[in-house]
Design a protein around this motif. Structure first.
Motif, PDB file in Angstrom:
ATOM      1  N   LYS A 180       0.846  -1.185   0.000  1.00 44.60           N
ATOM      2  CA  LYS A 180       0.000   0.000   0.000  1.00 44.60           C
ATOM      3  C   LYS A 180       0.884   1.237   0.000  1.00 44.60           C
ATOM      4  O   LYS A 180       1.754   1.390   0.864  1.00 44.60           O
ATOM      5  CB  LYS A 180      -0.916   0.023   1.232  1.00 44.60           C
ATOM      6  CG  LYS A 180      -1.775   1.282   1.319  1.00 44.60           C
ATOM      7  CD  LYS A 180      -2.615   1.294   2.587  1.00 44.60           C
ATOM      8  CE  LYS A 180      -3.439   2.579   2.677  1.00 44.60           C
ATOM      9  NZ  LYS A 180      -4.240   2.625   3.931  1.00 44.60           N
ATOM     10  N   VAL A 181       0.685   2.101  -0.977  1.00 41.63           N
ATOM     11  CA  VAL A 181       1.425   3.356  -1.037  1.00 41.63           C
ATOM     12  C   VAL A 181       0.681   4.381  -0.186  1.00 41.63           C
ATOM     13  O   VAL A 181      -0.483   4.686  -0.440  1.00 41.63           O
ATOM     14  CB  VAL A 181       1.557   3.861  -2.486  1.00 41.63           C
ATOM     15  CG1 VAL A 181       2.301   5.187  -2.519  1.00 41.63           C
ATOM     16  CG2 VAL A 181       2.281   2.824  -3.341  1.00 41.63           C
ATOM     17  N   ILE A 182       1.344   4.885   0.836  1.00 43.38           N
ATOM     18  CA  ILE A 182       0.710   5.814   1.770  1.00 43.38           C
ATOM     19  C   ILE A 182       0.640   7.209   1.159  1.00 43.38           C
ATOM     20  O   ILE A 182       1.649   7.768   0.738  1.00 43.38           O
ATOM     21  CB  ILE A 182       1.490   5.853   3.098  1.00 43.38           C
ATOM     22  CG1 ILE A 182       1.532   4.453   3.714  1.00 43.38           C
ATOM     23  CG2 ILE A 182       0.854   6.838   4.069  1.00 43.38           C
ATOM     24  CD1 ILE A 182       2.387   4.363   4.952  1.00 43.38           C
ATOM     25  N   GLN A 183      -0.554   7.737   1.087  1.00 44.99           N
ATOM     26  CA  GLN A 183      -0.799   9.089   0.582  1.00 44.99           C
ATOM     27  C   GLN A 183      -0.025   9.356  -0.716  1.00 44.99           C
ATOM     28  O   GLN A 183       0.858  10.220  -0.760  1.00 44.99           O
ATOM     29  CB  GLN A 183      -0.417  10.129   1.640  1.00 44.99           C
ATOM     30  CG  GLN A 183      -1.247  10.032   2.909  1.00 44.99           C
ATOM     31  CD  GLN A 183      -0.857  11.060   3.957  1.00 44.99           C
ATOM     32  OE1 GLN A 183       0.215  11.656   3.879  1.00 44.99           O
ATOM     33  NE2 GLN A 183      -1.714  11.271   4.928  1.00 44.99           N
ATOM     34  N   PRO A 184      -0.338   8.618  -1.781  1.00 47.15           N
ATOM     35  CA  PRO A 184       0.375   8.827  -3.053  1.00 47.15           C
ATOM     36  C   PRO A 184       0.179  10.235  -3.586  1.00 47.15           C
ATOM     37  O   PRO A 184      -0.909  10.803  -3.503  1.00 47.15           O
ATOM     38  CB  PRO A 184      -0.266   7.783  -3.977  1.00 47.15           C
ATOM     39  CG  PRO A 184      -1.607   7.507  -3.377  1.00 47.15           C
ATOM     40  CD  PRO A 184      -1.420   7.633  -1.892  1.00 47.15           C
ATOM     41  N   LYS A 185       1.250  10.797  -4.090  1.00 51.23           N
ATOM     42  CA  LYS A 185       1.193  12.152  -4.639  1.00 51.23           C
ATOM     43  C   LYS A 185       0.620  12.121  -6.049  1.00 51.23           C
ATOM     44  O   LYS A 185       0.830  11.172  -6.802  1.00 51.23           O
ATOM     45  CB  LYS A 185       2.588  12.783  -4.642  1.00 51.23           C
ATOM     46  CG  LYS A 185       3.108  13.096  -3.250  1.00 51.23           C
ATOM     47  CD  LYS A 185       4.383  13.903  -3.316  1.00 51.23           C
ATOM     48  CE  LYS A 185       4.805  14.366  -1.934  1.00 51.23           C
ATOM     49  NZ  LYS A 185       3.839  15.312  -1.350  1.00 51.23           N
ATOM     50  N   LYS A 186      -0.083  13.182  -6.404  1.00 53.46           N
ATOM     51  CA  LYS A 186      -0.713  13.267  -7.712  1.00 53.46           C
ATOM     52  C   LYS A 186       0.168  14.049  -8.684  1.00 53.46           C
ATOM     53  O   LYS A 186       1.011  14.844  -8.287  1.00 53.46           O
ATOM     54  CB  LYS A 186      -2.090  13.941  -7.600  1.00 53.46           C
ATOM     55  CG  LYS A 186      -3.094  13.180  -6.737  1.00 53.46           C
ATOM     56  CD  LYS A 186      -4.424  13.916  -6.693  1.00 53.46           C
ATOM     57  CE  LYS A 186      -5.449  13.159  -5.857  1.00 53.46           C
ATOM     58  NZ  LYS A 186      -6.744  13.878  -5.799  1.00 53.46           N
ATOM     59  N   ASP A 187      -0.059  13.802  -9.952  1.00 51.67           N
ATOM     60  CA  ASP A 187       0.567  14.571 -11.041  1.00 51.67           C
ATOM     61  C   ASP A 187       2.095  14.522 -11.007  1.00 51.67           C
ATOM     62  O   ASP A 187       2.766  15.508 -11.318  1.00 51.67           O
ATOM     63  CB  ASP A 187       0.099  16.035 -11.003  1.00 51.67           C
ATOM     64  CG  ASP A 187      -1.413  16.159 -11.091  1.00 51.67           C
ATOM     65  OD1 ASP A 187      -2.024  15.365 -11.828  1.00 51.67           O
ATOM     66  OD2 ASP A 187      -1.981  17.039 -10.413  1.00 51.67           O
ATOM     67  N   LEU A 188       2.662  13.376 -10.640  1.00 50.28           N
ATOM     68  CA  LEU A 188       4.114  13.231 -10.693  1.00 50.28           C
ATOM     69  C   LEU A 188       4.545  13.029 -12.143  1.00 50.28           C
ATOM     70  O   LEU A 188       3.950  12.246 -12.877  1.00 50.28           O
ATOM     71  CB  LEU A 188       4.564  12.035  -9.853  1.00 50.28           C
ATOM     72  CG  LEU A 188       4.414  12.171  -8.333  1.00 50.28           C
ATOM     73  CD1 LEU A 188       4.809  10.870  -7.654  1.00 50.28           C
ATOM     74  CD2 LEU A 188       5.266  13.314  -7.806  1.00 50.28           C
ATOM     75  N   GLU A 189       5.561  13.742 -12.554  1.00 49.12           N
ATOM     76  CA  GLU A 189       6.036  13.617 -13.929  1.00 49.12           C
ATOM     77  C   GLU A 189       7.511  13.966 -14.012  1.00 49.12           C
ATOM     78  O   GLU A 189       8.074  14.612 -13.123  1.00 49.12           O
ATOM     79  CB  GLU A 189       5.232  14.521 -14.865  1.00 49.12           C
ATOM     80  CG  GLU A 189       5.301  15.996 -14.506  1.00 49.12           C
ATOM     81  CD  GLU A 189       4.509  16.872 -15.463  1.00 49.12           C
ATOM     82  OE1 GLU A 189       4.995  17.973 -15.782  1.00 49.12           O
ATOM     83  OE2 GLU A 189       3.416  16.451 -15.887  1.00 49.12           O
ATOM     84  N   ILE A 190       8.138  13.505 -15.083  1.00 48.81           N
ATOM     85  CA  ILE A 190       9.537  13.824 -15.370  1.00 48.81           C
ATOM     86  C   ILE A 190       9.593  14.384 -16.783  1.00 48.81           C
ATOM     87  O   ILE A 190       9.206  13.712 -17.738  1.00 48.81           O
ATOM     88  CB  ILE A 190      10.436  12.580 -15.261  1.00 48.81           C
ATOM     89  CG1 ILE A 190      10.432  12.034 -13.828  1.00 48.81           C
ATOM     90  CG2 ILE A 190      11.866  12.919 -15.673  1.00 48.81           C
ATOM     91  CD1 ILE A 190      11.268  10.776 -13.661  1.00 48.81           C
ATOM     92  N   ASP A 191      10.031  15.608 -16.902  1.00 53.93           N
ATOM     93  CA  ASP A 191      10.112  16.279 -18.204  1.00 53.93           C
ATOM     94  C   ASP A 191       8.776  16.249 -18.936  1.00 53.93           C
ATOM     95  O   ASP A 191       8.711  16.024 -20.147  1.00 53.93           O
ATOM     96  CB  ASP A 191      11.192  15.631 -19.078  1.00 53.93           C
ATOM     97  CG  ASP A 191      12.589  15.817 -18.498  1.00 53.93           C
ATOM     98  OD1 ASP A 191      12.761  16.714 -17.663  1.00 53.93           O
ATOM     99  OD2 ASP A 191      13.495  15.063 -18.881  1.00 53.93           O
ATOM    100  N   GLY A 192       7.690  16.436 -18.195  1.00 53.94           N
ATOM    101  CA  GLY A 192       6.372  16.477 -18.808  1.00 53.94           C
ATOM    102  C   GLY A 192       5.748  15.128 -19.075  1.00 53.94           C
ATOM    103  O   GLY A 192       4.622  15.051 -19.569  1.00 53.94           O
ATOM    104  N   VAL A 193       6.455  14.046 -18.737  1.00 54.32           N
ATOM    105  CA  VAL A 193       5.932  12.692 -18.948  1.00 54.32           C
ATOM    106  C   VAL A 193       5.445  12.144 -17.609  1.00 54.32           C
ATOM    107  O   VAL A 193       6.164  12.192 -16.611  1.00 54.32           O
ATOM    108  CB  VAL A 193       7.014  11.756 -19.526  1.00 54.32           C
ATOM    109  CG1 VAL A 193       6.458  10.349 -19.701  1.00 54.32           C
ATOM    110  CG2 VAL A 193       7.527  12.304 -20.849  1.00 54.32           C
ATOM    111  N   ASP A 194       4.212  11.628 -17.584  1.00 51.30           N
ATOM    112  CA  ASP A 194       3.643  11.102 -16.344  1.00 51.30           C
ATOM    113  C   ASP A 194       4.503   9.970 -15.787  1.00 51.30           C
ATOM    114  O   ASP A 194       4.932   9.075 -16.524  1.00 51.30           O
ATOM    115  CB  ASP A 194       2.222  10.590 -16.575  1.00 51.30           C
ATOM    116  CG  ASP A 194       1.245  11.720 -16.873  1.00 51.30           C
ATOM    117  OD1 ASP A 194       1.544  12.867 -16.496  1.00 51.30           O
ATOM    118  OD2 ASP A 194       0.191  11.452 -17.484  1.00 51.30           O
ATOM    119  N   PHE A 195       4.740  10.003 -14.465  1.00 48.34           N
ATOM    120  CA  PHE A 195       5.475   8.925 -13.809  1.00 48.34           C
ATOM    121  C   PHE A 195       4.542   7.724 -13.675  1.00 48.34           C
ATOM    122  O   PHE A 195       3.415   7.866 -13.192  1.00 48.34           O
ATOM    123  CB  PHE A 195       5.956   9.384 -12.431  1.00 48.34           C
ATOM    124  CG  PHE A 195       6.919   8.446 -11.778  1.00 48.34           C
ATOM    125  CD1 PHE A 195       8.170   8.223 -12.320  1.00 48.34           C
ATOM    126  CD2 PHE A 195       6.579   7.783 -10.604  1.00 48.34           C
ATOM    127  CE1 PHE A 195       9.071   7.357 -11.716  1.00 48.34           C
ATOM    128  CE2 PHE A 195       7.471   6.919  -9.991  1.00 48.34           C
ATOM    129  CZ  PHE A 195       8.716   6.706 -10.550  1.00 48.34           C
TER     130      PHE A 195
END
Length: 211
Positions: free
Chosen positions: A10-25
């Motif tokens: 279980k990922v605790i409180q996952p962050k939204k809109d993570l990306e690298i150089d405009g590409v979604d993580f």
């Protein structure tokens, strides 16, 4: 080893809109994204060698993508020893010409080697280095890097035991050593033999008992 069943995690409180150089993580993360280990050269390494290595690492993903198609072709054709590149095997010969027109920088042999390296190394590819400033700030905020009062240098903290190395976030307090050592047992969580397990070593300020 045997892959872990992702449904058990279980990922605790996952962050939204993570990306690298405009590409979604593509994975969930409870923390910001920080750069991993980078590749550097010693001052004694000639620039031409360092540059060639840099170009090779940046190109390895493209090579490996082609190599993956060759490997998949081996499997689809029911060839033997699919992990080995072979030009003399009649079963593999049609596969070794796959994507030969798509790039002039790669050869089937190089592509296959890159695919094997990527698979065994469990990485996707290499890219230019991200800034380490966020990582450095995080290390200082968590107390992993502190100023040495003797020489005023910023240094990594290496404690003699795990309890001393625990740093709780602002607004939290570290539980007693006894509470930390028994934390997993109190939570009915098993700790494998020869492992040291830490479960909920910190407590929020408003939950702290005052005597």
């Amino acid at each position: 080893g045997k892959p872990v069943d992702s449904s058990m995690l279980k990922v605790i409180q996952p962050k939204k809109d993570l990306e690298i150089d405009g590409v979604d993580f593509p994975f969930n993360s409870s923390t910001p994204l920080y750069p991993e280990w980078n590749v550097a050269s010693l001052v004694s390494v000639p620039n031409v060698v360092a540059e060639e290595l840099q170009f090779a690492l940046l190109d390895i993903e493209n090579h490996a993508n082609i190599g993956e198609k060759i490997h998949d072709c081996y499997i689809q054709n029911n060839c033997t020893q699919t992990e080995i590149y072979d030009t003399s095997d009649s079963c593999k010969e049609p596969c070794n010409n796959i994507d030969s027109e798509t790039t002039c920088k790669s050869t089937p042999e190089i592509a296959f080697m890159a695919h094997v390296a990527r698979t065994k190394g469990k990485y996707t590819g290499f890219r230019t280095t991200l800034s380490y400033m966020q990582l450095r700030n995080m290390q200082e905020e968590t107390g992993y890097i502190l100023k040495n009062t003797v020489n005023d240098a910023m240094e990594c903290i290496r404690e003699t035991n795990i309890y001393e190395a625990i740093v709780c976030p602002p607004g939290n307090f570290k539980k007693s050593k006894e509470e930390v050592e028994n934390g997993c047992k109190e939570a009915n969580l098993d700790c494998p033999a020869n492992f040291t397990c830490i479960c909920s070593p910190c407590v929020e300020a408003f939950d702290v008992d005052v005597f």
